[in-house]
Design a protein around this motif. Structure first.
Motif, PDB file in Angstrom:
ATOM      1  N   THR A  50     -11.733  -3.122  -5.785  1.00  0.00           N
ATOM      2  CA  THR A  50     -12.012  -2.279  -6.711  1.00  0.00           C
ATOM      3  C   THR A  50     -11.057  -2.096  -7.979  1.00  0.00           C
ATOM      4  O   THR A  50     -10.259  -2.527  -7.956  1.00  0.00           O
ATOM      5  N   GLY A  51     -11.456  -1.777  -9.112  1.00  0.00           N
ATOM      6  CA  GLY A  51     -11.057  -1.371  -9.857  1.00  0.00           C
ATOM      7  C   GLY A  51     -11.285  -0.417 -11.372  1.00  0.00           C
ATOM      8  O   GLY A  51     -12.230  -0.020 -10.601  1.00  0.00           O
ATOM      9  N   ILE A  52     -10.391  -0.213 -12.509  1.00  0.00           N
ATOM     10  CA  ILE A  52     -11.393   1.023 -13.147  1.00  0.00           C
ATOM     11  C   ILE A  52     -10.979  -0.030 -15.115  1.00  0.00           C
ATOM     12  O   ILE A  52     -10.377  -0.470 -15.382  1.00  0.00           O
ATOM     13  N   GLU A  91     -13.931  -0.372   9.103  1.00  0.00           N
ATOM     14  CA  GLU A  91     -13.243  -0.092   9.880  1.00  0.00           C
ATOM     15  C   GLU A  91     -12.306  -1.341   9.447  1.00  0.00           C
ATOM     16  O   GLU A  91     -11.069  -1.627   9.219  1.00  0.00           O
ATOM     17  N   PHE A  92     -12.882  -2.758   9.543  1.00  0.00           N
ATOM     18  CA  PHE A  92     -11.892  -3.810   9.663  1.00  0.00           C
ATOM     19  C   PHE A  92     -12.745  -4.653   8.210  1.00  0.00           C
ATOM     20  O   PHE A  92     -12.052  -5.611   7.681  1.00  0.00           O
ATOM     21  N   ASP A  93     -12.869  -3.534   7.341  1.00  0.00           N
ATOM     22  CA  ASP A  93     -12.530  -4.170   5.691  1.00  0.00           C
ATOM     23  C   ASP A  93     -10.971  -4.260   5.034  1.00  0.00           C
ATOM     24  O   ASP A  93     -10.383  -3.652   5.466  1.00  0.00           O
ATOM     25  N   SER A  94     -11.013  -5.801   4.509  1.00  0.00           N
ATOM     26  CA  SER A  94      -9.922  -6.237   4.028  1.00  0.00           C
ATOM     27  C   SER A  94     -10.423  -5.106   1.996  1.00  0.00           C
ATOM     28  O   SER A  94     -11.840  -5.078   1.707  1.00  0.00           O
ATOM     29  N   VAL A  95      -9.100  -4.512   1.688  1.00  0.00           N
ATOM     30  CA  VAL A  95      -9.402  -3.735   0.029  1.00  0.00           C
ATOM     31  C   VAL A  95      -8.669  -4.511  -0.827  1.00  0.00           C
ATOM     32  O   VAL A  95      -7.307  -4.900  -0.494  1.00  0.00           O
ATOM     33  N   ILE A  96      -9.116  -5.085  -2.162  1.00  0.00           N
ATOM     34  CA  ILE A  96      -8.288  -5.395  -3.411  1.00  0.00           C
ATOM     35  C   ILE A  96      -8.921  -4.561  -4.353  1.00  0.00           C
ATOM     36  O   ILE A  96      -9.575  -4.317  -4.737  1.00  0.00           O
ATOM     37  N   CYS A  97      -7.244  -4.291  -4.780  1.00  0.00           N
ATOM     38  CA  CYS A  97      -7.345  -3.119  -5.801  1.00  0.00           C
ATOM     39  C   CYS A  97      -6.741  -4.149  -7.287  1.00  0.00           C
ATOM     40  O   CYS A  97      -5.914  -4.500  -7.033  1.00  0.00           O
ATOM     41  N   ILE A  98      -7.551  -3.749  -8.242  1.00  0.00           N
ATOM     42  CA  ILE A  98      -7.089  -4.987  -9.134  1.00  0.00           C
ATOM     43  C   ILE A  98      -6.302  -3.882 -10.383  1.00  0.00           C
ATOM     44  O   ILE A  98      -7.527  -2.872 -10.568  1.00  0.00           O
ATOM     45  N   ASN A 103      -0.048   1.380 -12.295  1.00  0.00           N
ATOM     46  CA  ASN A 103       0.597   3.087 -12.240  1.00  0.00           C
ATOM     47  C   ASN A 103      -1.117   3.899 -12.875  1.00  0.00           C
ATOM     48  O   ASN A 103      -1.005   5.213 -13.325  1.00  0.00           O
ATOM     49  N   THR A 104      -1.954   3.507 -12.997  1.00  0.00           N
ATOM     50  CA  THR A 104      -3.688   4.570 -13.648  1.00  0.00           C
ATOM     51  C   THR A 104      -3.287   5.448 -12.279  1.00  0.00           C
ATOM     52  O   THR A 104      -3.266   5.534 -11.934  1.00  0.00           O
ATOM     53  N   PRO A 105      -3.590   6.786 -13.131  1.00  0.00           N
ATOM     54  CA  PRO A 105      -3.657   7.830 -12.542  1.00  0.00           C
ATOM     55  C   PRO A 105      -5.451   7.845 -11.320  1.00  0.00           C
ATOM     56  O   PRO A 105      -4.557   8.676 -10.456  1.00  0.00           O
ATOM     57  N   GLU A 106      -6.412   7.127 -11.505  1.00  0.00           N
ATOM     58  CA  GLU A 106      -7.618   6.950 -10.770  1.00  0.00           C
ATOM     59  C   GLU A 106      -6.687   5.666  -9.078  1.00  0.00           C
ATOM     60  O   GLU A 106      -7.239   6.742  -8.690  1.00  0.00           O
ATOM     61  N   ILE A 107      -5.529   4.848  -9.922  1.00  0.00           N
ATOM     62  CA  ILE A 107      -4.898   4.251  -9.537  1.00  0.00           C
ATOM     63  C   ILE A 107      -4.092   5.092  -7.815  1.00  0.00           C
ATOM     64  O   ILE A 107      -4.190   4.920  -6.310  1.00  0.00           O
ATOM     65  N   LYS A 108      -3.567   5.988  -8.350  1.00  0.00           N
ATOM     66  CA  LYS A 108      -2.308   7.001  -8.168  1.00  0.00           C
ATOM     67  C   LYS A 108      -3.601   7.298  -7.104  1.00  0.00           C
ATOM     68  O   LYS A 108      -2.458   8.275  -5.620  1.00  0.00           O
ATOM     69  N   LEU A 110      -6.852   7.083  -5.772  1.00  0.00           N
ATOM     70  CA  LEU A 110      -7.007   5.616  -5.002  1.00  0.00           C
ATOM     71  C   LEU A 110      -6.503   5.411  -3.352  1.00  0.00           C
ATOM     72  O   LEU A 110      -6.734   5.808  -2.399  1.00  0.00           O
ATOM     73  N   VAL A 111      -5.575   4.759  -4.169  1.00  0.00           N
ATOM     74  CA  VAL A 111      -4.133   3.767  -3.342  1.00  0.00           C
ATOM     75  C   VAL A 111      -3.696   4.734  -2.111  1.00  0.00           C
ATOM     76  O   VAL A 111      -4.226   4.345  -0.469  1.00  0.00           O
TER      77      VAL A 111
END
Length: 321
Positions: A50-52, A91-98, A103-108, A110-111
């Motif tokens: 995921t990312g924006i 359930e068993f998925d790994s999540v990568i956030c780019i 510090n973007t609002p969406e990331i704050k 989502l995380v």
């Protein structure tokens, strides 16, 4: 400096800035990177990336690379995730956030939602001390000193660094999975790259006529055979074995040497012991043999028996060349 030279200078400066940023990434790969790769490898689920903004664009490319090299992956846009797409994560998925800043609002937003589901979170960020960096279970450091943009604003070197980190991760997982060229071909059956990995000579000889004469075939019948089969060549075969080859070029050269064609047979003008290839060989091997010997056709055989002809036009049509 005139306009043309200024353009060249800016292009070179951009490439140099980004190449330096990429080179520095090698110094940032550590045990945490290895831990993230190993965690993905051992997990039973997929990789959700995921990312924006520009990071989302990079995420889609990394997803494509992982899928094509044996690691099932899905893209989830960070903005869409907080409006219903969070159900993508199982359930068993790994999540990568780019995220460059982390510090973007969406990331704050989502995380914490990802963490509440219980999935491990891997960050690709240029700021380890960011919100994302602090919350992630693994941080893949994509720090760059500066962007190629003269205002140090437009994501350029940073997005290139993200992409390279993704490629490095994909190649590590490829190695861990023991992903081979035959596996790659299974995932790329329609492209020219895939064809180079799975298309065989037998697939091509089956498309063509099978020109064939015996050593004692008279010249007229040789010419008719070459003309009718439209491959510019015929094999000279005895007891199923290739003993020679006659090409259009051989006929032209014969015409310059003699005015009397009466009594000439295939064995008088053929090239003995011609280049040949196994009918089970890869088509790309036929291309390499043609290129190395400066020829446009090659005879195929199996267990010593003549099977047919591969023409350079076959390779061109299939996208091998």
């Amino acid at each position: 400096m005139d306009k043309q030279q200024r353009i060249i200078s800016i292009a070179k400066q951009t490439i140099e800035t980004e190449s330096k940023a990429i080179a520095n990434l090698a110094n940032l790969v550590d045990e945490e990177f290895a831990g993230a790769a190993n965690y993905i490898f051992e997990s039973k689920g997929r990789v959700i990336i995921t990312g924006i903004g520009k990071s989302a664009n990079i995420a889609t490319k990394i997803v494509a690379t992982l899928n094509s090299t044996g690691t099932p992956s899905i893209f989830m846009h960070a903005a869409d995730a907080i409006h219903g797409d969070l159900g993508t994560i199982q359930e068993f998925d790994s999540v990568i956030c780019i995220s460059k800043s982390g510090n973007t609002p969406e990331i704050k937003v989502l995380v914490p939602l990802i963490k509440s589901i219980g999935n491990k979170l891997i960050a690709i960020t240029g700021n380890r001390d960011s919100f994302l960096g602090q919350q992630a279970d693994f941080v893949l450091n994509a720090y760059v000193e500066k962007e190629a943009c003269p205002n140090n604003l437009a994501p350029t070197a940073s997005t290139t660094a993200q992409l390279v980190i993704g490629d490095a991760l994909a190649m590590c997982l490829l190695d861990l999975h023991g992903f081979s060229s035959s596996d790659f071909a299974r995932f790329h059956p329609g492209g020219s790259l895939g064809k180079k990995l799975y298309l065989r000579v037998s697939n091509l000889t089956a498309l063509n006529e099978k020109p064939e004469v015996s050593p004692d075939t008279d010249l007229k019948k040789v010419i008719v055979e070459i003309s009718e089969k439209m491959l510019g060549v015929t094999a000279v075969v005895e007891n199923g074995n290739i003993v020679g080859i006659i090409t259009d070029g051989d006929l032209r050269r014969m015409l310059t040497r003699t005015d009397n064609f009466a009594g000439l047979t295939a064995k008088d003008i053929m090239t003995k012991n011609p280049k040949r290839i196994s009918n089970n060989a890869m088509a790309v091997e036929a291309m390499e043999m043609m290129d190395a010997n400066g020829i446009t056709q090659i005879l195929a055989e199996e267990n010593g028996k003549y099977c047919g002809v591969v023409h350079i036009h076959n390779l061109t049509k299939e996208g091998i060349i």
